[in-house]
Design an enzyme around this catalytic site. Structure first.
Site, PDB file in Angstrom:
ATOM      1  CG  HIS A 152      -2.309  -0.417  -7.093  1.00  0.00           C
ATOM      2  ND1 HIS A 152      -2.901   0.341  -6.103  1.00  0.00           N
ATOM      3  CD2 HIS A 152      -2.327  -1.689  -6.617  1.00  0.00           C
ATOM      4  CE1 HIS A 152      -3.259  -0.433  -5.093  1.00  0.00           C
ATOM      5  NE2 HIS A 152      -2.917  -1.673  -5.389  1.00  0.00           N
ATOM      6  CD  GLU A 212      -2.438   3.636  -6.098  1.00  0.00           C
ATOM      7  OE1 GLU A 212      -3.487   3.072  -6.512  1.00  0.00           O
ATOM      8  OE2 GLU A 212      -1.477   2.997  -5.652  1.00  0.00           O
ATOM      9  NE  ARG A 246      -4.243  -1.422   0.026  1.00  0.00           N
ATOM     10  CZ  ARG A 246      -4.355  -2.466  -0.773  1.00  0.00           C
ATOM     11  NH1 ARG A 246      -3.342  -2.784  -1.569  1.00  0.00           N
ATOM     12  NH2 ARG A 246      -5.451  -3.192  -0.805  1.00  0.00           N
ATOM     13  CG  ASP A 292       2.371  -2.108  -8.348  1.00  0.00           C
ATOM     14  OD1 ASP A 292       2.293  -1.823  -9.563  1.00  0.00           O
ATOM     15  OD2 ASP A 292       1.468  -2.688  -7.725  1.00  0.00           O
TER      16      ASP A 292
END
Length: 379
Positions: free
Chosen positions: A271, A254, A227, A249
């Site tokens: 992600h 986001e 996360r 990632d």
């Protein structure tokens, strides 16, 4: 068949359309568009992380069931659900092998780009859950020394408990003892590679802050596929010169991600670490099964989706190559991670579009594992 159940389903969950319709009235909606109006007379929600389920969404509804086709639960107010007796389930473990694939591909890609020799290196795994423990087992088989840190798992083992009941997507920890788990500072001081697999909650938010990041071993590879909010991104950016490589990632805020962090990362992806075909199938099967179980739909409780046959491995292994280079070639055949890095770096403002249009990759096949086992250096 009665359709007295009304369910709102995230339109981007794959393989689910047509499955629930014989048993319920189903409405599909983009996850970020699911609001109080959409759920006003619904009984159930099947969502992803883009739908924030808290009092502001749920208080005027009759929702009794929420299922998330994801491994996380930080987008759901679990305390509120317990208070209002709303059943919640996620898809823990559904994409664990996809994330393991991501981390291994990133490691061997970084080694190839930078000319690193990975023999004898130590990997520190922060969070030894369904993903972390699988990564630990594979890493050990590849010759890495593995250091684990997972305080909840250690605490439960010390009390004589088990962290997960045996299940299709859980990982066996029967061979582990409390001694297999170290404090986080000891791990990051010793590890050449640090991979985060941490759930987001109040105790882990910004866990990797300036103080902790400053203790990471010089020239370590830092990977976050858990996360974004578990890392203080500004502190990580400040530490860039101390680290051999950064692989990201998952991101704060986001899809409005830090362009600076994108630019200084050696590998940056939108992600998609868990975006494997098998993982998506698993998640859909799990939420459908739980939906059926909750509402007493016997025909759906054993619902499943068969995986397509795996693609044969095409990479030709040459004996003159190093093991690390052969691993780079093999892993990149099924997951060309550097292509995904390029796409995001060229268009970071298109994070959500790149993510939503990602073609689900296949996970590492049994054939691939056999090839790796045959070529790895003998002890």
């Amino acid at each position: 068949m009665s359709k007295g159940i009304k369910v709102i389903v995230d339109d981007d969950i794959p393989f689910i359309k047509g499955i629930l319709e014989p048993y319920a009235t189903v409405y599909y909606c983009k996850g970020e568009k699911i609001g109080t109006y959409e759920i006003r007379d619904a009984d159930a929600l099947i969502i992803r992380t883009r739908t924030k389920c808290d009092a502001s969404l749920l208080k005027e509804s009759n929702i009794k069931f929420i299922a998330s086709a994801t491994i996380g639960s930080d987008h759901v107010d679990l305390d509120y659900c317990r208070e209002k007796e709303i059943f919640f389930t996620n898809s823990a473990g559904c994409n664990a092998w996809g994330v393991v694939q991501y981390v291994l591909t990133a490691i061997f890609s970084i080694a190839h780009i930078k000319g690193l020799n990975l023999a004898g290196k130590t990997i520190g795994i922060i969070g030894a859950g369904n993903v972390g423990e699988r990564l630990a087992r594979v890493s050990e088989s590849l010759g890495f020394r593995v250091l684990r840190c997972d305080p909840p798992v250690k605490k439960l083992l010390e009390s004589g408990g088990t962290f997960f009941d045996p299940g299709r997507f859980t990982v066996d920890r029967s061979s582990l003892t409390p001694e297999h788990f170290l404090e986080i500072e000891e791990v990051i001081i010793k590890a050449d590679i640090i991979s985060l697999h941490i759930p987001l909650n109040q105790s882990t938010r910004a866990l990797f802050n300036k103080k902790l990041i400053s203790k990471i071993k010089e020239d370590a590879i830092f990977i976050n596929s858990s996360r974004g909010e578990v890392v203080d991104e500004s502190a990580l950016i400040d530490a860039r010169q101390r680290l051999s490589a950064i692989v990201i990632d998952v991101w704060n805020n986001e899809p409005d991600i830090s362009r600076q962090l994108v630019n200084i990362s050696d590998i940056a992806t939108p992600h998609i670490a868990g975006y494997s075909l098998e993982g998506k199938i698993n998640a859909t099967v799990m939420v459908v099964n739980k939906f059926a179980e909750f509402f007493g739909l016997k025909d759906l409780i054993s619902f499943t989706i068969d995986y397509p046959s795996p693609q044969p491995v095409r990479t030709i292994i040459e004996s003159g190559n190093s093991f690390d280079y052969n691993l780079f070639l093999l892993l990149n055949e099924s997951f060309p991670i550097l292509d995904e890095d390029r796409k995001l770096k060229e268009n970071p403002q298109s994070f959500e579009q790149i993510r939503s249009s990602y073609v689900y990759r296949r996970e590492m096949s049994q054939e691939l594992f056999r090839i790796i086992d045959n070529i790895k250096p003998k002890k």
